[in-house]
Design a protein around this motif. Structure first.
Motif, short mmCIF file in Angstrom:
data_model
loop_
_atom_site.label_atom_id
_atom_site.label_comp_id
_atom_site.label_asym_id
_atom_site.label_seq_id
_atom_site.Cartn_x
_atom_site.Cartn_y
_atom_site.Cartn_z
N LEU A 109 0.85 -1.19 0.00
CA LEU A 109 0.00 0.00 0.00
C LEU A 109 0.88 1.23 0.00
CD1 LEU A 109 -2.86 1.33 0.29
CD2 LEU A 109 -2.43 1.30 2.76
N TYR A 114 -2.03 0.40 -4.76
CA TYR A 114 -2.24 -0.77 -3.92
C TYR A 114 -2.04 -1.98 -4.82
CZ TYR A 114 -4.65 -4.37 -1.24
OH TYR A 114 -4.95 -5.52 -0.56
N THR A 132 -7.52 -7.08 1.43
CA THR A 132 -7.88 -5.78 0.85
C THR A 132 -8.85 -5.03 1.76
OG1 THR A 132 -7.45 -6.62 -1.37
CG2 THR A 132 -8.82 -4.64 -1.20
#
Length: 195
Positions: A109, A114, A132
């Motif tokens: 991240l 991402y 996630t």
């Protein structure tokens, strides 16, 4: 800030290293791991681990990661990890497979990107979805307006489906991929409902 296409960094890393270093706004928790569920936990990147060769040297996996059936050398993976670790939060994903945890992927991240990679043998178990969801929460906690995936290839239907189910939407078309984004509500703020 332009999206960072981390997946291609291994091949042009030396050029990237000559750019000014970007100060990360992330607070690091030392070597403390993060438990996502009974079976999934995150291990902060500390060094190159041999397990990553399994997915970065698999041409089918790489087709979904970088868009061509290629492989990364151990040195390219190490350089990519070092760069990612300097420019965001990098973790190995561990999965408890009956009696012990094993590394089955990685996740990164950054402020404007991402990325998540799961070993083929562990896909379709909602591991990527669970990880996630944690990083959506983490991004909210950091006060981010968006969480962005810079590139999902048009043929990677499983990733498109997973991100869409988590309210990511395609917002920028690339040559053979789309960038996806999810708008975040910051934690601690309340949205006024007018009726």
């Amino acid at each position: 800030m332009a999206s960072i296409k981390w997946r291609t960094l291994a091949t042009d890393l030396l050029g990237k290293r000559t750019q000014p270093s970007i100060e990360s706004s992330f607070q690091r928790n030392g070597s403390k791991g993060i438990r996502i569920s009974e079976k999934i936990r995150l291990l902060p990147f500390d060094k190159f681990r041999q397990e990553s060769l399994k997915w970065y040297q698999d041409p089918e996996s790489m087709y979904h990661i970088v868009g061509i059936k290629s492989t990364y050398t151990k040195k390219q993976i190490q350089q990519m990890y070092e760069w990612q670790n300097e420019h965001g939060l990098l973790y190995y994903i561990e999965y408890n497979n009956e009696s012990h945890y094993q590394i089955i992927g990685d996740v990164w991240l950054a402020e404007d990107d991402y990325a998540i990679v799961i070993d083929q043998a562990f896909r379709n178990r909602h591991i990527g979805r669970s990880v996630t969801k944690y990083f959506i929460y983490k991004s909210k906690k950091l006060g981010r307006e968006f969480i962005t995936v810079s590139e999902i290839f048009n043929w990677n239907k499983a990733s498109q489906k997973m991100f869409a189910s988590l309210k990511f939407y395609p917002f920028k078309e690339n040559e053979d991929s789309w960038s996806y984004r999810r708008r975040l509500k910051r934690l601690g703020t309340r949205k006024e409902n007018s009726k």
